[in-house]
Design an enzyme around this catalytic site. Structure first.
Site, PDB file in Angstrom:
ATOM      1  N   PRO A  88       0.755  -1.188   0.051  1.00 50.25           N
ATOM      2  CA  PRO A  88       0.022   0.059   0.025  1.00 50.25           C
ATOM      3  C   PRO A  88       0.909   1.071   0.071  1.00 50.25           C
ATOM      4  O   PRO A  88       2.194   1.247   0.073  1.00 50.25           O
ATOM      5  CB  PRO A  88      -0.767  -0.133   1.382  1.00 50.25           C
ATOM      6  N   SER A  96      -6.370  -3.133   2.101  1.00 46.61           N
ATOM      7  CA  SER A  96      -7.693  -3.193   2.783  1.00 46.61           C
ATOM      8  C   SER A  96      -8.292  -4.492   2.878  1.00 46.61           C
ATOM      9  O   SER A  96      -7.777  -5.419   2.053  1.00 46.61           O
ATOM     10  CB  SER A  96      -8.461  -2.487   1.803  1.00 46.61           C
ATOM     11  N   CYS A 136      -2.593   0.878   9.564  1.00 46.14           N
ATOM     12  CA  CYS A 136      -3.296  -0.179   9.913  1.00 46.14           C
ATOM     13  C   CYS A 136      -3.658  -0.315  11.400  1.00 46.14           C
ATOM     14  O   CYS A 136      -4.616  -0.864  11.594  1.00 46.14           O
ATOM     15  CB  CYS A 136      -2.763  -1.426   9.088  1.00 46.14           C
ATOM     16  N   GLU A 192     -13.028   1.683   9.729  1.00 51.15           N
ATOM     17  CA  GLU A 192     -11.549   1.871   9.621  1.00 51.15           C
ATOM     18  C   GLU A 192     -11.629   3.491   8.905  1.00 51.15           C
ATOM     19  O   GLU A 192     -11.934   3.764   7.611  1.00 51.15           O
ATOM     20  CB  GLU A 192     -10.748   1.169   8.779  1.00 51.15           C
ATOM     21  N   ILE A 193     -11.255   4.570   9.498  1.00 48.16           N
ATOM     22  CA  ILE A 193     -11.156   5.899   8.650  1.00 48.16           C
ATOM     23  C   ILE A 193     -10.174   6.281   8.261  1.00 48.16           C
ATOM     24  O   ILE A 193     -10.177   6.688   6.976  1.00 48.16           O
ATOM     25  CB  ILE A 193     -11.505   6.929  10.018  1.00 48.16           C
TER      26      ILE A 193
HETATM   27  P1  NAI Z   1      -6.519  -1.185  -1.423  1.00 46.68           P
HETATM   28  O1  NAI Z   1      -6.330  -2.278  -0.616  1.00 46.68           O
HETATM   29  O2  NAI Z   1      -7.269  -0.844  -2.745  1.00 46.68           O
HETATM   30  O3  NAI Z   1      -4.867  -1.102  -2.275  1.00 46.68           O
HETATM   31  C1  NAI Z   1      -3.768  -1.631  -1.458  1.00 46.68           C
HETATM   32  C2  NAI Z   1      -2.891  -2.207  -2.689  1.00 46.68           C
HETATM   33  O4  NAI Z   1      -3.678  -3.283  -3.221  1.00 46.68           O
HETATM   34  C3  NAI Z   1      -2.321  -1.221  -3.758  1.00 46.68           C
HETATM   35  O5  NAI Z   1      -1.120  -1.937  -4.233  1.00 46.68           O
HETATM   36  C4  NAI Z   1      -3.501  -1.654  -4.788  1.00 46.68           C
HETATM   37  O6  NAI Z   1      -3.150  -1.330  -6.018  1.00 46.68           O
HETATM   38  C5  NAI Z   1      -3.752  -3.192  -4.851  1.00 46.68           C
HETATM   39  N1  NAI Z   1      -5.002  -3.569  -5.164  1.00 46.68           N
HETATM   40  C6  NAI Z   1      -6.062  -2.851  -5.384  1.00 46.68           C
HETATM   41  N2  NAI Z   1      -6.936  -3.726  -6.064  1.00 46.68           N
HETATM   42  C7  NAI Z   1      -6.518  -5.109  -6.238  1.00 46.68           C
HETATM   43  C8  NAI Z   1      -6.965  -6.252  -6.757  1.00 46.68           C
HETATM   44  N3  NAI Z   1      -8.262  -6.316  -7.237  1.00 46.68           N
HETATM   45  N4  NAI Z   1      -5.973  -6.935  -6.929  1.00 46.68           N
HETATM   46  C9  NAI Z   1      -4.575  -7.035  -6.406  1.00 46.68           C
HETATM   47  N5  NAI Z   1      -4.168  -5.939  -5.946  1.00 46.68           N
HETATM   48  C10 NAI Z   1      -5.092  -4.786  -5.692  1.00 46.68           C
HETATM   49  O7  NAI Z   1      -6.348   0.206  -0.648  1.00 46.68           O
HETATM   50  P2  NAI Z   1      -6.938   1.626  -0.941  1.00 46.68           P
HETATM   51  O8  NAI Z   1      -7.988   1.420  -1.958  1.00 46.68           O
HETATM   52  O9  NAI Z   1      -5.611   2.499  -1.299  1.00 46.68           O
HETATM   53  O10 NAI Z   1      -7.228   2.191   0.483  1.00 46.68           O
HETATM   54  C11 NAI Z   1      -8.786   1.797   0.786  1.00 46.68           C
HETATM   55  C12 NAI Z   1      -8.679   1.373   2.355  1.00 46.68           C
HETATM   56  O11 NAI Z   1      -7.932   0.519   2.614  1.00 46.68           O
HETATM   57  C13 NAI Z   1      -8.042   2.602   3.276  1.00 46.68           C
HETATM   58  O12 NAI Z   1      -9.058   3.630   3.206  1.00 46.68           O
HETATM   59  C14 NAI Z   1      -7.840   1.980   4.349  1.00 46.68           C
HETATM   60  O13 NAI Z   1      -8.904   1.784   5.419  1.00 46.68           O
HETATM   61  C15 NAI Z   1      -7.230   0.598   3.917  1.00 46.68           C
HETATM   62  N6  NAI Z   1      -5.836   0.246   3.725  1.00 46.68           N
HETATM   63  C16 NAI Z   1      -5.346  -0.347   4.767  1.00 46.68           C
HETATM   64  C17 NAI Z   1      -3.827  -0.504   4.731  1.00 46.68           C
HETATM   65  C18 NAI Z   1      -3.058  -1.299   5.649  1.00 46.68           C
HETATM   66  O14 NAI Z   1      -1.769  -0.680   6.008  1.00 46.68           O
HETATM   67  N7  NAI Z   1      -3.584  -2.350   6.376  1.00 46.68           N
HETATM   68  C19 NAI Z   1      -2.958   0.390   3.724  1.00 46.68           C
HETATM   69  C20 NAI Z   1      -3.732   0.899   2.765  1.00 46.68           C
HETATM   70  C21 NAI Z   1      -5.153   1.137   2.939  1.00 46.68           C
END
Ligand code: NAI
Ligand code: MG
Length: 488
Positions: free
Chosen positions: A158, A237, A293, A390-391
């Protein structure tokens, strides 16, 4: 060093087989500076065709008798240390790149680079300490187990800690001898591409590490669905965690490790020093602009100190200096992008509508970039969206509790289970809570006490598997059992 600012961007192409190359489609995408909303760079947009090329390179690098497979563990360790040396040498540049790309303050970005170097060095030390066992269950046999690298692994990370998440992924994968296809987040690909240049400079054989920037549904999905990728490690996410696991199940049953969202409780008992507790709770939620996270996003405060605590929390949040990440007095930069800004503001508005009290903040700051005023809500109830979802922004939700039994139940009444904290002078309370809370990490009289040696990961919907520590190695190893019959 001269005054830090937006650095020259040197690497914008995909990194496959130790070469920087254009995407097969020729496409690029814009990388935005979240502090201004302006374009920082155009980066090559990888998709399935490029993932296929990277997997071919990584498979070759992992083939029998390849240079990588022929190395001793000590040689592998030396390469990792050399890479860590180069990261350290370029730490100011990397911190500036991270700050420009992500919007975190330059000082925080420096902290991330420092923690990343510590992670590479920690795992470099593991290379020659990966051991099997011997099993004496039958006198007619000599039996032993051997731990072997899984092979080609995909890693999807992420944008909230771009370089540190790369370190958490590359450390154990390299220590165990795997080969890698990394997809950085589309918002923040720059530090991973610079790291790729250092991988080449350190002398890693071609194909050991490949970096494919691109979008989730295209490049990300190509990784999680690929039949020749044997493991996928994901941080992001919970929603996408489900998709990754499903893709692995539908294709080749690749191993999956997931580090997902959280709604972590931090419980504060009235026997504590209220001012100190308020500072710990403040850092637990406001660090990295709430984009963490394991953020302590539910602050539970015992009724005897509730009002006093809220006043301290309000004061601390209202004093945060928000602004240009490169200004040394800035403590909070922008949120990562328009989507996250909209999500955070939407949840703040839901808190207001559902009857929580805004003590400070509660709105966007300015109109340029994606800034949010540090926000504190009091009188938060468990059924409000700000207490459940999760905000991922600078928003503290302060809830009131009376008894230990009650707060344990309320802390656990979520599908998440990443982290938890407790502040108390009473060791019995601390240990009872630590034993009862459903969370992968529990911090007592502190928060975010993460080091490379301490396993990190989630219970319940917060994830599968563990990163960091010795536990983190297991996610990249297969166990082979070898039985030798003697005296035939
Ligand atoms: P996301 O989960 O969509 O993105 C994280 C990674 O997954 C990025 O590299 C993205 O390109 C990839 N990804 C997205 N769709 C995918 C798919 N279908 N197949 C494989 N990879 C995919 O998170 P996003 O949209 O940036 O943020 C949404 C929410 O997620 C945030 O509001 C937060 O609540 C949470 N989040 C949690 C994180 C953590 O550290 N656990 C980090 C980032 C976001
Ligand atoms: Mg997404």
């Amino acid at each position: 060093m001269s005054k830090p600012g937006i650095p020259t961007i040197k690497f914008t192409k995909l990194f496959i087989n130790n070469e920087f190359v254009d995407a097969t489609s020729g496409k690029t995408f814009e990388v935005i500076n979240p502090a201004t909303g302006t374009v920082l760079a155009h980066v090559s947009e990888g998709d399935k065709a490029d993932v296929n090329k990277a997997v071919a390179a990584a498979s070759k690098a992992f083939s029998r008798n390849s240079p990588w497979r022929s190395m001793t563990a000590f040689e592998r360790s030396q390469l990792m240390q050399k890479f860590a040396d180069l990261v350290w040498e370029h730490r100011d540049y990397l911190a500036a790149l991270e700050s420009a790309d992500n919007g975190k303050t330059y000082a925080n970005a420096q902290g991330d680079i420092f923690a990343s170097v510590a992670t590479f060095r920690y795992y470099a030390g593991w290379c020659d300490k990966i051991k099997g066992t011997t099993i004496n269950d039958d006198p007619k046999y000599v039996t032993y187990t051997q731990k072997e690298p899984i092979g080609v692994v995909g890693q999807i990370i992420p944008w909230n800690y771009p370089f540190l998440m790369l370190a958490w992924k590359w450390g154990p994968a390299l220590a165990t001898g795997c080969t890698i296809i990394l997809k950085p987040a589309e918002q923040t690909p720059l530090s991973a591409l610079f790291a790729a240049s250092l991988i080449k400079e350190a002398g890693f054989p071609p194909g050991v590490i490949n970096v494919i920037p691109g979008y989730g549904p295209t490049a990300g999905a190509a990784i999680s669905e690929h039949p020749d990728i044997r493991k996928v490690a994901f941080t992001g996410s919970t929603e996408i965690g489900h998709i990754i696991m499903e893709a692995a199940a539908k294709t080749n049953l690749k191993r999956v490790s997931l580090e997902l969202g959280g709604k972590s409780p931090l419980v504060i008992f009235d026997d504590c020093d209220v001012k100190k507790a308020a500072q710990i709770a403040h850092n637990a939620i406001f660090d990295n602009h709430g984009q963490s996270c394991c953020a302590g996003s539910r602050t539970f405060v015992q009724s005897g100190i509730y009002d006093e605590f809220v006043q301290h929390a309000k004061k601390l949040a209202s004093q945060i200096k928000v602004g240009d990440p490169f200004d040394p007095t800035t403590q909070q930069g922008p949120q990562i992008d328009q989507d996250m800004l909209d999500k955070v503001i939407g949840l703040i508005n839901s808190g207001k509508q559902e009857g929580a009290v805004v003590e400070t903040g509660g709105e966007r700051l300015g109109t340029k970039g994606y800034f949010v005023k540090p926000t504190v809500f009091s009188q938060v109830q468990d059924n409000m969206r700000i207490a459940k979802e999760e905000i991922f922004g600078p928003v503290q939700s302060i809830l009131k509790f009376k008894t230990m039994d009650e707060v344990i139940d309320r802390a656990n009444s979520t599908n998440y289970g990443l982290a938890a904290g407790i502040i108390t002078q009473d060791i019995d309370k601390a240990l009872l809570f630590a034993k009862s809370v459903e969370a992968g990490s529990v911090w007592i009289n502190c928060y975010d006490a993460i080091t490379p040696a301490r396993p990190f990961g989630g219970f319940k919907n917060s994830g599968v598997g563990r990163e960091l520590g010795e536990e983190g190695l297991k996610e990249y190893l297969e166990v082979k059992t070898i039985a030798i019959k003697v005296g035939i």
